[in-house]
Motif scaffolding. Structure first.
Motif, short mmCIF file in Angstrom:
data_model
loop_
_atom_site.label_atom_id
_atom_site.label_comp_id
_atom_site.label_asym_id
_atom_site.label_seq_id
_atom_site.Cartn_x
_atom_site.Cartn_y
_atom_site.Cartn_z
N ASP A 69 0.83 -1.21 0.00
CA ASP A 69 0.00 0.00 0.00
C ASP A 69 0.87 1.26 0.00
O ASP A 69 0.57 2.23 -0.70
CB ASP A 69 -0.92 0.01 1.22
CG ASP A 69 -2.06 -1.00 1.11
OD1 ASP A 69 -2.31 -1.50 -0.01
OD2 ASP A 69 -2.69 -1.29 2.15
N LEU A 70 1.94 1.25 0.77
CA LEU A 70 2.85 2.39 0.81
C LEU A 70 3.50 2.63 -0.55
O LEU A 70 3.67 3.77 -1.00
CB LEU A 70 3.94 2.15 1.86
CG LEU A 70 5.04 3.20 1.93
CD1 LEU A 70 4.56 4.43 2.66
CD2 LEU A 70 6.30 2.64 2.59
N LEU A 71 3.85 1.54 -1.24
CA LEU A 71 4.58 1.64 -2.49
C LEU A 71 3.69 1.88 -3.70
O LEU A 71 4.19 2.21 -4.77
CB LEU A 71 5.39 0.36 -2.71
CG LEU A 71 6.43 0.02 -1.64
CD1 LEU A 71 7.08 -1.32 -1.94
CD2 LEU A 71 7.49 1.11 -1.52
N GLY A 72 2.37 1.68 -3.55
CA GLY A 72 1.47 1.85 -4.67
C GLY A 72 1.31 0.62 -5.53
O GLY A 72 1.01 0.71 -6.72
N LEU A 73 1.47 -0.56 -4.92
CA LEU A 73 1.35 -1.83 -5.64
C LEU A 73 0.04 -2.50 -5.26
O LEU A 73 -0.22 -2.77 -4.09
CB LEU A 73 2.54 -2.74 -5.30
CG LEU A 73 3.88 -2.27 -5.86
CD1 LEU A 73 5.04 -2.83 -5.04
CD2 LEU A 73 4.02 -2.69 -7.32
N ASP A 74 -0.78 -2.79 -6.26
CA ASP A 74 -2.10 -3.36 -6.01
C ASP A 74 -2.11 -4.88 -6.01
O ASP A 74 -3.04 -5.49 -5.47
CB ASP A 74 -3.08 -2.87 -7.09
CG ASP A 74 -3.29 -1.37 -7.05
OD1 ASP A 74 -3.28 -0.80 -5.94
OD2 ASP A 74 -3.46 -0.76 -8.12
N ARG A 75 -1.12 -5.49 -6.66
CA ARG A 75 -1.09 -6.94 -6.79
C ARG A 75 0.31 -7.46 -6.48
O ARG A 75 1.28 -6.71 -6.51
CB ARG A 75 -1.47 -7.34 -8.22
CG ARG A 75 -2.90 -7.07 -8.60
CD ARG A 75 -3.14 -7.29 -10.08
NE ARG A 75 -4.56 -7.31 -10.42
CZ ARG A 75 -5.03 -7.39 -11.65
NH1 ARG A 75 -4.19 -7.44 -12.69
NH2 ARG A 75 -6.34 -7.41 -11.87
N ALA A 76 0.39 -8.77 -6.21
CA ALA A 76 1.70 -9.35 -5.96
C ALA A 76 1.67 -10.85 -6.21
O ALA A 76 0.63 -11.50 -6.11
CB ALA A 76 2.14 -9.09 -4.52
N ILE A 77 2.84 -11.36 -6.55
CA ILE A 77 3.07 -12.80 -6.67
C ILE A 77 3.98 -13.17 -5.51
O ILE A 77 5.15 -12.77 -5.46
CB ILE A 77 3.71 -13.16 -8.02
CG1 ILE A 77 2.79 -12.71 -9.17
CG2 ILE A 77 3.97 -14.66 -8.09
CD1 ILE A 77 3.44 -12.85 -10.54
N ILE A 78 3.44 -13.92 -4.56
CA ILE A 78 4.18 -14.30 -3.35
C ILE A 78 4.90 -15.62 -3.63
O ILE A 78 4.27 -16.63 -3.95
CB ILE A 78 3.25 -14.45 -2.14
CG1 ILE A 78 2.45 -13.16 -1.91
CG2 ILE A 78 4.04 -14.82 -0.90
CD1 ILE A 78 1.38 -13.30 -0.84
#
Length: 301
Positions: A69-78
């Motif tokens: 949220d801080l970085l402005g990333l809405d999605r991620a591959i964990i």
């Protein structure tokens, strides 16, 4: 904060992530994806195996979401970590909590069953990672690798190769022959001391030219011989992004286990503008490519 060289009970202790990263100056496009990150525990809920390669800091799914949220990333591959081995409980919990936001990459062995792989796929796993880094334990044999690929082939998962140094040269044929999308983590952790004309960089670029191989423009802090702001690693990432933007991904590698010097994630995001100056190419690398590879819901731009 644990030092990067600390040990506990004979195991390395990974330091926690940067406690106060900057808010990036670069505003990322909606649905931007961190294509390579990890969660750890928390250990009192999701215990770490006794035979783990290192002791990680607790970095929960909530910690990961706050950082994104801080970085402005809405999605991620964990990406499943070696610190959790083949117990995917923490990863599956994150995928259940944020089904539209996260996808997963598993660690498997030939002992996993087709039913287990089916359950992982149903939960949102879309890739398998194979590791050839000695500090994380022995890599799979050729037979073991074939068995793992056969387990995931019915689901057309991508195969993330964690390799370093000369492995990108020595494993050239293997990387091309999976019959699945092959994704090289962290720009193959090539040795940049020999410059852009070294054998490792040349092999990486040839692989990218084949059309069968993808690369993650991640972890400049692991490759750089210069330190922040990682100009040498950023230079390599920029060359790769210009060469094949349709097969490049970008990731933070948060929380950066076992790095020499902990990076500021906000600084890493701001480097994207130097790696991919063109806005259309940035959208492809941050949004379009990971959405296709990890099967995120299709949405209009």
């Amino acid at each position: 904060m644990a030092s990067q060289g600390a040990t506990r009970g004979g195991r390395r202790v990974a330091a926690p992530p940067h406690p106060d990263p900057k808010v990036p100056d670069l505003r990322l496009p909606p649905r931007s994806c961190d294509a390579h990150c990890h969660i750890f525990g928390p250990g009192d809920v999701f215990p770490y195996p006794e035979d783990r390669a290192y002791d990680p800091p607790d970095v929960s799914k909530e910690d990961l979401r706050r950082r994104h949220d801080l970085l402005g990333l809405d999605r991620a591959i964990i990406v499943q970590s070696a610190a959790h081995g083949t117990d995917h409980s923490a990863l599956l919990d994150a995928l259940r909590t944020y089904p539209d936001r996260y996808r997963g990459v598993a660690l498997l062995t030939p002992r996993n069953t087709p039913a287990e792989v089916a359950a992982l796929h149903h939960a949102g796993v879309r890739g398998v990672r194979v590791q050839f880094m000695p500090h994380l334990g022995p890599g799979p044999t050729p037979d073991e690798l074939r068995a793992v690929l056969d387990l995931v082939r019915p689901y057309a998962w991508h195969v993330a190769f964690h390799i370093g140094g000369d492995a990108v040269v020595d494993m050239y044929d293997t990387l091309r022959s999976t019959g699945l999308p092959a994704v090289i983590d962290h720009m193959a952790r090539v040795d940049l001391s020999t410059g852009m004309e070294g054998a490792q960089v040349r092999a990486l670029r040839r692989l990218l030219d084949t059309g069968d191989v993808w690369v993650k423009l991640s972890a400049p802090e692991r490759l750089s011989a210069e330190g922040p702001p990682y100009a040498d690693a950023v230079g390599l990432a920029r060359v790769l992004a210009a060469q094949a933007p349709e097969r490049c991904l970008w990731g933070t590698d948060f929380p950066h286990p076992n790095v020499r010097e902990m990076p500021d994630d906000g600084v890493l995001v701001d480097l994207i503008e130097r790696i991919v100056p063109d806005e259309e190419a940035r959208h492809r690398i941050l949004v379009t490519n990971p959405a296709g590879l990890a099967d995120f819901p299709a949405e209009p731009r």
